[in-house]
Design an enzyme around this catalytic site. Structure first.
Site, PDB file in Angstrom:
ATOM      1  N   PHE A  85       0.994  -0.888   0.025  1.00 14.58           N
ATOM      2  CA  PHE A  85       0.301  -0.244   0.025  1.00 14.58           C
ATOM      3  C   PHE A  85       1.009   1.101   0.236  1.00 14.58           C
ATOM      4  O   PHE A  85       1.708   1.269   0.657  1.00 14.58           O
ATOM      5  CB  PHE A  85      -0.820   0.114   1.263  1.00 14.58           C
ATOM      6  CG  PHE A  85      -2.078   0.937   1.128  1.00 14.58           C
ATOM      7  CD1 PHE A  85      -3.113   1.772  -0.026  1.00 14.58           C
ATOM      8  CD2 PHE A  85      -1.949   2.237   2.098  1.00 14.58           C
ATOM      9  CE1 PHE A  85      -3.557   1.713   0.416  1.00 14.58           C
ATOM     10  CE2 PHE A  85      -2.928   3.211   1.853  1.00 14.58           C
ATOM     11  CZ  PHE A  85      -3.954   2.960   1.106  1.00 14.58           C
ATOM     12  N   ASP A 156       6.793  -2.753   8.738  1.00 11.96           N
ATOM     13  CA  ASP A 156       5.239  -2.361   8.126  1.00 11.96           C
ATOM     14  C   ASP A 156       4.307  -3.661   9.000  1.00 11.96           C
ATOM     15  O   ASP A 156       4.366  -4.534   8.187  1.00 11.96           O
ATOM     16  CB  ASP A 156       5.440  -1.932   6.618  1.00 11.96           C
ATOM     17  CG  ASP A 156       3.788  -1.223   6.640  1.00 11.96           C
ATOM     18  OD1 ASP A 156       3.209  -1.586   7.500  1.00 11.96           O
ATOM     19  OD2 ASP A 156       3.681  -1.157   5.836  1.00 11.96           O
ATOM     20  N   HIS A 159      -0.291  -5.187   8.608  1.00  9.67           N
ATOM     21  CA  HIS A 159      -1.586  -6.910   8.830  1.00  9.67           C
ATOM     22  C   HIS A 159      -1.050  -7.420   9.755  1.00  9.67           C
ATOM     23  O   HIS A 159      -1.778  -8.704   9.457  1.00  9.67           O
ATOM     24  CB  HIS A 159      -1.252  -6.952   7.071  1.00  9.67           C
ATOM     25  CG  HIS A 159      -1.366  -5.843   5.815  1.00  9.67           C
ATOM     26  ND1 HIS A 159      -1.314  -6.714   4.946  1.00  9.67           N
ATOM     27  CD2 HIS A 159      -1.618  -4.834   5.981  1.00  9.67           C
ATOM     28  CE1 HIS A 159      -1.738  -5.254   3.810  1.00  9.67           C
ATOM     29  NE2 HIS A 159      -1.950  -4.183   4.585  1.00  9.67           N
ATOM     30  N   GLN A 182      -6.790   1.535  10.741  1.00 12.61           N
ATOM     31  CA  GLN A 182      -7.971   1.702   9.493  1.00 12.61           C
ATOM     32  C   GLN A 182      -9.248   0.765   9.943  1.00 12.61           C
ATOM     33  O   GLN A 182      -9.543  -0.463   9.819  1.00 12.61           O
ATOM     34  CB  GLN A 182      -7.097   1.860   8.360  1.00 12.61           C
ATOM     35  CG  GLN A 182      -8.126   2.098   7.334  1.00 12.61           C
ATOM     36  CD  GLN A 182      -8.684   0.638   6.608  1.00 12.61           C
ATOM     37  OE1 GLN A 182      -8.089  -0.328   6.482  1.00 12.61           O
ATOM     38  NE2 GLN A 182      -9.594   1.209   5.822  1.00 12.61           N
ATOM     39  N   LYS A 185      -9.017  -3.115   8.875  1.00 13.53           N
ATOM     40  CA  LYS A 185      -7.524  -3.781   9.607  1.00 13.53           C
ATOM     41  C   LYS A 185      -8.432  -4.998  10.696  1.00 13.53           C
ATOM     42  O   LYS A 185      -9.295  -5.289  10.936  1.00 13.53           O
ATOM     43  CB  LYS A 185      -6.727  -2.785  10.331  1.00 13.53           C
ATOM     44  CG  LYS A 185      -5.714  -2.012   9.632  1.00 13.53           C
ATOM     45  CD  LYS A 185      -5.310  -2.749   8.125  1.00 13.53           C
ATOM     46  CE  LYS A 185      -4.407  -1.660   7.539  1.00 13.53           C
ATOM     47  NZ  LYS A 185      -5.259  -0.822   6.355  1.00 13.53           N
ATOM     48  N   ARG A 214       6.117  18.841  22.293  1.00 14.75           N
ATOM     49  CA  ARG A 214       5.549  19.621  23.723  1.00 14.75           C
ATOM     50  C   ARG A 214       5.543  18.448  25.182  1.00 14.75           C
ATOM     51  O   ARG A 214       4.950  17.553  24.476  1.00 14.75           O
ATOM     52  CB  ARG A 214       4.635  19.721  23.803  1.00 14.75           C
ATOM     53  CG  ARG A 214       3.918  20.541  24.609  1.00 14.75           C
ATOM     54  CD  ARG A 214       2.468  21.699  24.921  1.00 14.75           C
ATOM     55  NE  ARG A 214       2.161  22.103  26.266  1.00 14.75           N
ATOM     56  CZ  ARG A 214       1.152  22.496  25.892  1.00 14.75           C
ATOM     57  NH1 ARG A 214      -0.135  22.463  25.034  1.00 14.75           N
ATOM     58  NH2 ARG A 214       0.715  24.155  27.129  1.00 14.75           N
ATOM     59  N   TYR A 221       4.290  26.258  26.803  1.00 20.40           N
ATOM     60  CA  TYR A 221       4.349  25.742  25.135  1.00 20.40           C
ATOM     61  C   TYR A 221       6.541  25.448  25.383  1.00 20.40           C
ATOM     62  O   TYR A 221       7.096  26.488  24.239  1.00 20.40           O
ATOM     63  CB  TYR A 221       3.790  27.365  24.989  1.00 20.40           C
ATOM     64  CG  TYR A 221       2.762  26.811  24.832  1.00 20.40           C
ATOM     65  CD1 TYR A 221       1.400  25.830  24.665  1.00 20.40           C
ATOM     66  CD2 TYR A 221       1.957  27.631  26.240  1.00 20.40           C
ATOM     67  CE1 TYR A 221      -0.001  26.187  25.173  1.00 20.40           C
ATOM     68  CE2 TYR A 221       0.387  28.348  26.618  1.00 20.40           C
ATOM     69  CZ  TYR A 221      -0.750  27.392  25.757  1.00 20.40           C
ATOM     70  OH  TYR A 221      -1.020  27.007  25.861  1.00 20.40           O
ATOM     71  N   ARG A 231      -1.507  13.108  17.851  1.00 18.61           N
ATOM     72  CA  ARG A 231      -2.430  11.845  19.414  1.00 18.61           C
ATOM     73  C   ARG A 231      -3.767  11.323  18.706  1.00 18.61           C
ATOM     74  O   ARG A 231      -4.631  11.842  18.275  1.00 18.61           O
ATOM     75  CB  ARG A 231      -2.619  12.585  20.423  1.00 18.61           C
ATOM     76  CG  ARG A 231      -1.069  13.719  21.035  1.00 18.61           C
ATOM     77  CD  ARG A 231      -1.884  14.854  22.293  1.00 18.61           C
ATOM     78  NE  ARG A 231      -2.550  15.967  21.779  1.00 18.61           N
ATOM     79  CZ  ARG A 231      -1.663  16.463  21.395  1.00 18.61           C
ATOM     80  NH1 ARG A 231      -0.777  17.217  21.748  1.00 18.61           N
ATOM     81  NH2 ARG A 231      -2.739  17.759  20.818  1.00 18.61           N
TER      82      ARG A 231
END
Length: 383
Positions: A85, A156, A159, A182, A185, A214, A221, A231
């Site tokens: 992919f 990767d 899968h 996703q 999956k 951060r 900050y 996140r």
């Protein structure tokens, strides 16, 4: 369109409903205020034998973050399978790096080790094996190649939730690995991803980068490094905890059904199922993949359409990445699609004649597996 009654996907029950209510009632819906993301990271990392896990927004971001933590940047090269992919290459390209496609093994559809070794050069900063359809790439040979060349691996594992290679899980190879959640999956919250790390320092750097640079508890900050907002939210993490709780049972079902389907498909003239390396002792089967070499191109596409019409969740396989416009937009090698096709004959061939069935097929009954194979046989014979 026919309906042969295969299980739906995604699957859910009261566990997801309770998890969403639990996240809702926290009163804090982002990871810095709630506890679902932290809990999911612990559970997911432990499940895969990883020292540390970091939940992120999606699998593409997981790959990008993994490469960034390894120091991949503009002008660097990342070796990727030509057949995968597009996220595998785009993660490198987004960092200004050059994705270098190499050929795949003709049986497992995973990264070819000899082709990978030949592609390593002075600018190579990472090698990205993709565990295609849940089948491990040859981690014995790739681990040795990584050690000999000094080029780190980035698995990767989009899968490969719950996969094993010679008894070892994804997190037990001492490398960074990236997962996807996703919608299609093996476990899902619609979107989402995770990165696992073998050491604390890499995890801490990744945490900073996935949260705009951060640190935890910052109130002034103090963005300590470059980054972005990758996140994961608390609702997604809560759903993923429920999804993880049923993953073993689903893998066991697919492992029982996959050999039957592969045998039945292999009996159909002109159909060649994906092979399995015996060292891959647990395959979660994200896809049931096969090739129809005599029906390449438009005839393959028409075959997929016929299977869908008969109620089989069939798809054409990924294009070889060098056959997509997106690959050439940024960070592409100084060559042509035709030259890459000559270097990657296996990837080129499967692009034209490959088909995959969604893993929910393998959650069906034995009777349904026989029915699927009969539909494939009829459709191939009529092509």
């Amino acid at each position: 369109m026919s309906d042969i009654g295969l299980p739906a996907w995604p699957q859910y029950d009261e566990r997801e409903r309770e998890a969403l209510s639990r996240a809702l009632e926290q009163g804090q819906w982002w990871r810095m205020g709630g506890g679902e993301v932290d809990a999911f990271e612990r559970e997911f990392g432990e499940y895969h034998g990883a020292e540390h896990a970091l939940a992120v927004t999606n699998g593409t971001h997981a790959l990008e973050l993994a490469l960034q933590v390894l120091g991949v940047g503009p002008g660097d090269e990342v070796v990727v399978p030509a057949f995968t992919f597009i996220s595998s290459s785009q993660a490198a390209q987004r960092l200004g790096a050059v994705a270098v496609p190499v050929d795949i093994d003709a049986e497992t559809y995973c990264l070819d080790v000899a082709a990978t070794e030949a592609a390593i050069g002075p600018r190579t900063r990472a090698i990205m094996p993709v565990h295609m359809a849940g089948h491990f790439a040859d981690m014995d040979a790739l681990t040795k190649l990584s050690a000999d060349s000094g080029v780190p691996l980035v698995q990767d594992a989009a899968h490969a939730h719950g996969a094993r290679w010679n008894g070892r899980r994804v997190g037990e190879f001492g490398t960074v690995a990236a997962f996807s959640f996703q919608n299609g999956k093996l476990m899902t919250a619609g979107e989402g991803g995770a990165v696992t790390f073998p050491d604390r320092d890499s995890y801490e750097e990744a945490f900073l980068r996935h949260s705009c640079g951060r640190p935890r508890g910052d109130r002034s900050y103090r963005h300590q490094t470059s980054g972005s907002n990758f996140r994961l939210n608390e609702f997604s993490a809560a759903v993923l905890r429920a999804q993880l709780s049923r993953l073993d049972e689903q893998i066991e079902t697919r492992e029982r059904r996959a050999p039957l389907l592969a045998r039945l498909l292999a009996e159909i003239p002109g159909v060649v199922p994906q092979g399995r390396d015996e060292r891959a002792d647990r395959v979660p089967h994200y896809m049931a993949m096969f090739r129809v070499p005599e029906l390449a191109g438009e005839r393959r596409d028409a075959l997929v359409d016929r299977l869908v019409e008969r109620g089989v969740p069939a798809f054409v396989v990924f294009r070889a990445i060098y056959r997509t416009n997106g690959f050439w937009e940024t960070g592409a090698p100084d060559t042509t699609p035709e030259e890459l096709a000559r270097r990657c004959p296996n990837a080129e061939a499967i692009t034209g004649d490959g088909i995959w069935l969604h893993h929910r097929t393998l959650l069906g009954t034995e009777e349904q597996i026989h029915q699927v194979a009969e539909i494939v046989a009829d459709a191939v014979a009529a092509a």
